[in-house]
Design an enzyme around this catalytic site. Structure first.
Site, PDB file in Angstrom:
ATOM      1  N   SER A 119       0.814  -1.211   0.000  1.00 44.03           N
ATOM      2  CA  SER A 119       0.000   0.000   0.000  1.00 44.03           C
ATOM      3  C   SER A 119       0.847   1.261   0.000  1.00 44.03           C
ATOM      4  O   SER A 119       0.307   2.362  -0.017  1.00 44.03           O
ATOM      5  CB  SER A 119      -0.919   0.003   1.228  1.00 44.03           C
ATOM      6  OG  SER A 119      -0.178  -0.246   2.407  1.00 44.03           O
ATOM      7  N   HIS A 140      -2.499  -3.144  -6.048  1.00 43.11           N
ATOM      8  CA  HIS A 140      -2.976  -2.771  -4.714  1.00 43.11           C
ATOM      9  C   HIS A 140      -4.495  -2.798  -4.618  1.00 43.11           C
ATOM     10  O   HIS A 140      -5.188  -1.935  -5.152  1.00 43.11           O
ATOM     11  CB  HIS A 140      -2.450  -1.381  -4.340  1.00 43.11           C
ATOM     12  CG  HIS A 140      -2.879  -0.931  -2.980  1.00 43.11           C
ATOM     13  ND1 HIS A 140      -3.203   0.381  -2.698  1.00 43.11           N
ATOM     14  CD2 HIS A 140      -3.057  -1.626  -1.821  1.00 43.11           C
ATOM     15  CE1 HIS A 140      -3.555   0.464  -1.424  1.00 43.11           C
ATOM     16  NE2 HIS A 140      -3.463  -0.725  -0.877  1.00 43.11           N
ATOM     17  N   GLU A 152      -5.543  -0.198  -7.430  1.00 42.02           N
ATOM     18  CA  GLU A 152      -4.472   0.670  -7.930  1.00 42.02           C
ATOM     19  C   GLU A 152      -3.423  -0.197  -8.625  1.00 42.02           C
ATOM     20  O   GLU A 152      -2.936  -1.164  -8.026  1.00 42.02           O
ATOM     21  CB  GLU A 152      -3.799   1.426  -6.778  1.00 42.02           C
ATOM     22  CG  GLU A 152      -4.603   2.569  -6.227  1.00 42.02           C
ATOM     23  CD  GLU A 152      -3.875   3.308  -5.112  1.00 42.02           C
ATOM     24  OE1 GLU A 152      -3.927   4.537  -5.080  1.00 42.02           O
ATOM     25  OE2 GLU A 152      -3.254   2.639  -4.246  1.00 42.02           O
ATOM     26  N   ASN A 190      -3.729   6.006  -0.341  1.00 34.15           N
ATOM     27  CA  ASN A 190      -3.141   6.179   0.985  1.00 34.15           C
ATOM     28  C   ASN A 190      -2.365   7.486   1.128  1.00 34.15           C
ATOM     29  O   ASN A 190      -2.176   7.967   2.244  1.00 34.15           O
ATOM     30  CB  ASN A 190      -2.269   4.983   1.340  1.00 34.15           C
ATOM     31  CG  ASN A 190      -3.107   3.791   1.749  1.00 34.15           C
ATOM     32  OD1 ASN A 190      -4.087   3.935   2.465  1.00 34.15           O
ATOM     33  ND2 ASN A 190      -2.753   2.608   1.274  1.00 34.15           N
TER      34      ASN A 190
END
Length: 291
Positions: A119, A140, A152, A190
């Site tokens: 992440s 991800h 992602e 994130n």
């Protein structure tokens, strides 16, 4: 490149979710972990989550049975080498990921694509320690994997077009949506989400609000489905801290400095739901704020 057999390394929360959606979409899945108990627990979780989908009418009993038959488990990492696509979903520590890939490399087929569900960690750096940086990228998933629609895809500096397009086609077969991200610390989701959670912890740390008032404020005042501290507990406070450290180290900006209170909770082993205590105590019938 056509992908049919997928290896998933790590049978935890993310790994079992990835195995779940892959099997349900018709891929053959080899799920690997270093712990037999973790593999057994993963299968129980997958069955429980699929049963929930059946009860809601999202899938049929037949689809569930077929999907479960697509999953095999193994303690031997060499078995992962026989797959077309590998998704590493181990703990969010770079040295652990490097060790896994080093053990896996001798067993890989020439065409196998390597990916990481990291992440936050640099895809370019992870890829550079393998024998195939052009066939390595970030893959991800969001948590919980069976529910969240976004994936992602992160290209390292050496990732080639065929690898990206192959991974993109896998995501499309899952019925999920691709967000293509550049290889910078924490990527897109994130990079935005974790500083918000960290700021919520600072707001608690500085006494601006209590756990409950902070979460209620964001749920009712910003229409968030879950408060930031509740969400941190769900993600895992150790994971939140690891991502904030990657942001702080990688971007060298003090705005990404992890809150000391977040560090203190992790030092105490209060990591959220998975340890029954975090910003909330989950040991009773209903969660109770710990501050």
């Amino acid at each position: 490149m056509k992908v049919q057999k997928i290896g998933v390394i790590g049978a935890g929360q993310m790994g079992n979710g990835i195995a779940h959606v892959m099997a349900l979409s018709g891929f053959d899945v080899v799920l690997n972990d270093i712990n037999e108990e973790s593999l057994d627990k993963a299968l129980v979780t997958i069955r429980k989550n699929m049963s929930r989908q059946v009860s809601k009418g999202n899938i049929s009993d037949t689809q569930m049975t077929e999907a479960l038959n697509h999953i095999i488990t193994t303690l031997e990492i060499s078995e992962i080498g026989k797959t077309d696509l590998v998704i590493e979903a181990a703990t969010e520590h770079e040295h652990v990921k490097h060790t896994i890939f080093e053990k896996l490399l001798p067993h890989l087929q020439p065409h196998t694509i390597l990916t990481s569900n990291t992440s936050s960690i640099s895809i370019t750096r992870l890829a550079s320690r393998t024998d195939r940086p052009e066939r390595f990228m970030g893959f991800h998933f969001m948590n919980p994997v069976p529910v969240m629609q976004l994936v992602e895809l992160i290209r390292g500096i050496a990732t080639d077009d065929e690898t990206f397009l192959t991974c993109q086609s896998v995501v499309e077969k899952l019925g999920k949506t691709v967000a293509s991200a550049e290889d910078f610390p924490a990527f897109i989701v994130n990079r935005i989400l974790m500083p918000m959670i960290n700021e919520a912890v600072y707001t608690l740390f500085e006494g601006v609000g209590s756990v409950r008032s902070i979460d209620e404020s964001m749920k009712l005042g910003a229409n968030h489905p879950m408060g930031p501290l509740e969400l941190a507990d769900f993600i895992g406070l150790d994971t939140c801290l690891a991502i904030m450290n990657v942001l702080h180290d990688g971007l060298a900006d003090t705005k990404y400095r992890p809150c000391p209170l977040l560090t203190k909770y992790v030092e105490a082993g209060w990591l959220g739901r998975k340890t029954q205590r975090g910003f909330y105590d989950y040991r009773g019938e209903t969660p109770v704020p710990t501050r």
